[in-house]
Structures are given as C-alpha cells and as structure tokens.
Design a protein around this motif. Structure first.
Motif, PDB file in Angstrom:
ATOM      1  N   HIS A 102      28.202  46.412  44.838  1.00 18.98           N
ATOM      2  CA  HIS A 102      29.239  47.437  43.940  1.00 18.98           C
ATOM      3  C   HIS A 102      27.890  48.422  43.444  1.00 18.98           C
ATOM      4  N   ASP A 148      30.940  45.521  51.243  1.00 18.10           N
ATOM      5  CA  ASP A 148      31.724  45.119  50.373  1.00 18.10           C
ATOM      6  C   ASP A 148      33.299  45.300  51.030  1.00 18.10           C
ATOM      7  N   ALA A 172      32.826  36.550  42.441  1.00 16.60           N
ATOM      8  CA  ALA A 172      33.556  37.669  42.696  1.00 16.60           C
ATOM      9  C   ALA A 172      34.978  37.225  42.965  1.00 16.60           C
ATOM     10  N   ILE A 173      36.233  38.095  42.785  1.00 17.01           N
ATOM     11  CA  ILE A 173      37.530  37.845  43.219  1.00 17.01           C
ATOM     12  C   ILE A 173      37.403  38.569  44.619  1.00 17.01           C
ATOM     13  N   ARG A 199      35.453  36.299  33.523  1.00 18.64           N
ATOM     14  CA  ARG A 199      35.561  35.597  34.902  1.00 18.64           C
ATOM     15  C   ARG A 199      34.904  33.980  34.489  1.00 18.64           C
ATOM     16  N   GLN A 249      27.549  39.048  47.244  1.00 19.32           N
ATOM     17  CA  GLN A 249      27.518  40.015  46.209  1.00 19.32           C
ATOM     18  C   GLN A 249      26.944  39.247  45.132  1.00 19.32           C
ATOM     19  N   GLU A 278      42.410  46.200  47.406  1.00 24.50           N
ATOM     20  CA  GLU A 278      41.961  44.982  46.885  1.00 24.50           C
ATOM     21  C   GLU A 278      40.882  45.328  45.452  1.00 24.50           C
ATOM     22  N   GLU A 279      40.582  46.606  45.450  1.00 26.45           N
ATOM     23  CA  GLU A 279      39.519  46.761  44.228  1.00 26.45           C
ATOM     24  C   GLU A 279      40.300  47.190  43.149  1.00 26.45           C
TER      25      GLU A 279
HETATM   26  O1  HGY Z   1      35.623  42.752  41.200  1.00 27.03           O
HETATM   27  C1  HGY Z   1      35.593  41.828  42.148  1.00 27.03           C
HETATM   28  O2  HGY Z   1      35.027  40.733  42.041  1.00 27.03           O
HETATM   29  C2  HGY Z   1      35.779  42.161  43.533  1.00 27.03           C
HETATM   30  O3  HGY Z   1      34.758  43.213  43.929  1.00 27.03           O
HETATM   31  N1  HGY Z   1      37.001  43.226  43.621  1.00 27.03           N
END
Ligand code: HGY
Ligand code: MN
Ligand code: MN
Length: 437
Positions: free
Chosen positions: A392, A100, A366-367, A298, A199, A134-135
């Motif tokens: 994740h 990831d 996923a974002i 989401r 993912q 990012e996370e």
């Molecule tokens: O949470 C998400 O979608 C990305 O892994 N930050």
C-alpha cells in the motif's frame, strides 16, 4: 518459464500510473510511482481490458458477471467437473504499489498459459478470475465483488452502493462496459487458490520464498463522529470547552494502547489503525466542534476484535456521560476471520516441495477476496515475499525470481487440483448444484 507475466505486471503498473512510467526493478520506484486503479476510472477500465485481451490471446473463454467479476475459462476433459478457480483483484488503494492484487491475476493467467504450452489437459475446468472492488477505494466497503460471488452479499444491494461523490456502483460499472449478464455464483466451483504478495515482513525477514496461508484476519471498520461545541479559541476558558478534537485524541490513544496490549499478550496479530480524521470547521482560532475518524480493527480472533470495539465504545460512553459530547458509531465493515482449507494447504505444500522450494504456513493480517470465497468453496492462498514488508505504497516490491517461484507453486497446485490422478487429495467434489456461475 516465459517472462510474459513480468511484462503483464510492468504494463499493468504503467496503466495504473498517471505518469505511465514503467518499473522493471525496485530501483525504478520513487514516491511519484504510486498506482491508483479505482473502479469506475479509465485506469481501471484499461487495466481490466488489458487482462481481457491476454485471456483471449491465451484461448480462454472470457465472461463477466453482473457485479463486474471477470472470468477466463480453460475447458477440462470433463466440463461438468468442479471448476478450479484462481485469481485476485486489479483495483488498488490510492498511491498503491504495482503488485497488490495484480500479482495474483498475472500468476493465475501465467499458470494456465504454462499448462497450455505444456499441453497439460486438466480434468476439471480452470478459471482465471479478477474480482471487482476488493479494495473498496471507490465505495467504502471492501471485497464487494467476491462477496456477491460467494452469496454473502446481495447483488442488488451491492449495485446500489454509493461512492463518496454519490454515484451508484451499478452505474459506474455499466459505464465502464465491464459487466455481463452472468449471475454471480460459485455453485459449480470446487476449489479456489489466490496468489498474493504477503504485504508484511515475515517471508522477507526469513528469506523464505513461499508462504502458505492458514487463516485470514477478520476486520471491523468503524466511522465515529464526535460532536462537541465550536467556540472562540481565545476567549473560551479551558473549563468551558467541548473540544471535539481533544475528545477524538482520547479515543485514538485508547484504541492504540488497547491494540498494543492485545498484540503483546496475544500472537501479535491484533492491530488497530485510525486511518482518517476530519476536523470541522478546521479553521484558525475556532475550537473544533465536530470530528470524524475511521478506525480499522483486525485480528485472527473475532473475540479480540469485539473486545477492542467494546473498549472504544466504553471511552465514547465516558465522553458522553462525563463531558457532554455526543457521538455516533457506524459499522462500515464487519468481516469475520476465516480458516482456509487444510486439503488445499497440503496441496500447496506438495507443489512447493515438488518444486524444491521452502514454504512456511502463516496467517494473513491483510484481508483478501479469498476470505469471501472461503465461505463457500475450499480455498487456499500462496504468499510471495514483499521487500521490507512494504505494501500500500509506491515502494511496494516483490523480486521477480520470488514471483516466478510463486507462479511455479500455483501452477503445480492448480494441476493437482484439476487432475485427480496426481498425488494429493482428489480433485474437488462439487458443492451445491446448478450452473449459475
Ligand atoms: O486492506 C487490506 O487488507 C487489503 O489490502 N484490502
Ligand atoms: Mn490492498
Ligand atoms: Mn490485495
């Protein structure tokens, strides 16, 4: 194709694991192989330093901006032409997998090393980038580095964000030594392409090697506190209780039912997750007086996200009016869904077909940092399959041959974007002016 990108990913996995054990195949994974690279930690610093060294080895001009985004630049024939940027993030959630974010960084680096080996000279400069944060594992908000870069979040406000322990993000970054004087900005960038693991289960279940992302879901993250009344678990009659955990349970099941209803009536992309729950005092024989829950909502449609949030707020209103609870709702994140650029999508399709690879268009649940960048620059994303759709998790895995195919498509796409004489749309037109980037 060289396998140095595989070595990079194995090494980055080791740098993110307390055990430093290497994973060369899915069989090497077990529950203890989780990766955790959080901004401000030694693992994060060592991983970013590892990529800085690989960028320098590849002859790239390495720069850092003031929010800790990292760039490795390969010059083109025309240094004033719009930059073609590609990359992803290195930070991870806790107990994460090794692909990831890291897969997109290793892929972008490998694409420019391949071009160098082939003596391919781009017309446009090409930049490999690593976005900070990012996370949102260190601070409670995701995609902070790419949002500052895209100008959708103020630099000074981002630097003042606090970790759960109260440390200031700017101080963490300064202590890591990985910040630079460069003002974050995308004015000289024309295109961005991010390779990322899917993912999710789609590519794997269809045995399709390449996903081409058309849209990225929006996210609203709520932190809800419900105050009831702490009291004796034995001597307090049921009719006199204000049990905050029972109230939270009503919110959690209402949220789950509504999300399932939206998912069944829509395209299935609506999701809601209660990902944390703190119960106070959380001790035996005491009725919980206060509960704090986090809700991650989401969907590809901003309207559905709003409707889900309104449903949760209605349930909270009833708890207050009918049962005397007090509630607060904090909106920690509220990022809109984005559509990616059809010209880049076509460019990726052209590169996949030139490589003889099957590809399918899809949405991302996923974002990603691409969500921020797409607000300012023509953006596309390439997905590679996640085995069993797992992410994740320490068991996150992408087969090396799938990643190799993704890297070939990314390389072909970056070549097309950085040379207007290749088939497909001409190389990017400059957006905005100046050279703040
Ligand atoms: O949470 C998400 O979608 C990305 O892994 N930050
Ligand atoms: Mn992630
Ligand atoms: Mn990611």
């Amino acid at each position: 194709m060289s396998t140095r990108w595989k070595e990079d990913l194995v090494r980055l996995g080791q740098l993110g694991r307390p055990s430093r054990r290497a994973a060369y195949s899915r069989e090497d994974l077990d529950a203890s192989m989780g990766v955790f690279r959080m901004e401000g930690t030694a693992e994060m610093r060592e991983s970013r330093q590892y990529i800085i060294e690989r960028m320098r080895e590849a002859g790239l001009d390495v720069r850092l901006d003031r929010i800790g985004n990292l760039f490795g630049r390969m010059e083109g024939e025309d240094p004033k032409a719009p930059v073609v940027m590609s990359g992803s993030h290195l930070d991870s959630v806790s107990n994460a997998g090794m692909f990831d974010g890291a897969a997109g960084v290793a892929a972008a680096l490998e694409a420019v090393r391949t071009m160098r080996d082939e003596r391919f000279t781009p017309r446009n400069p090409i930049e490999v980038c690593v976005f900070m944060g990012e996370e949102g594992s260190a601070i409670p908000e995701a995609c902070v580095g790419s949002q500052v870069l895209a100008g959708v979040r103020r630099l000074d406000e981002a630097l003042d964000l606090k970790t759960a322990q109260g440390s200031r993000l700017g101080d963490l970054l300064a202590a890591s030594g990985h910040v630079g004087a460069l003002m974050p900005g995308l004015d000289d960038v024309g295109w961005f392409v991010e390779l990322h693991i899917e993912q999710g289960p789609v590519l794997c279940s269809e045995d399709t090697p390449v996903g081409i992302v058309e849209s990225i879901a929006g996210i609203t993250y709520l932190v809800i506190t419900i105050e009831g009344e702490e009291n004796h678990a034995g001597s307090t009659p049921m009719r006199l209780r204000r049990d905050a955990l029972v109230a939270a349970a009503r919110v959690i099941s209402a949220c789950d039912q509504k999300a399932r209803a939206f998912a069944e009536s829509g395209d299935g992309s609506a999701v809601a997750t209660v990902d944390c729950c703190t119960v106070l005092p959380g001790a035996p024989s005491i009725i919980p007086g206060s509960v704090r829950i986090g809700i991650d909502i989401r969907d590809g449609s901003a309207g559905t996200i709003r409707a889900l949030r309104r449903h949760i707020e209605a349930v909270l209103g009833e708890l207050e009016k009918d049962y005397g609870f007090r509630t607060t709702t904090e909106i920690v994140m509220d990022y809109p869904p984005v559509e990616l650029d059809q010209r880049v999508i076509r460019m990726i399709e052209s590169a996949a077909s030139a490589a003889g690879l099957r590809a399918r268009r899809m949405a991302s649940g996923a974002i990603h940092d691409a969500q921020s960048i797409a607000r300012k620059v023509s953006t596309g994303m390439i997905f590679v399959p996640s085995v069993r759709g797992v992410s994740h998790s320490p068991f996150e895995w992408t087969e090396w041959n799938d990643l190799e195919k993704g890297i070939a498509v990314l390389t072909g796409t970056l070549k097309r974007l950085s040379r207007s004489d290749l088939e497909g749309e001409p190389a990017g037109t400059l957006r905005g002016g100046g050279d703040a980037h």
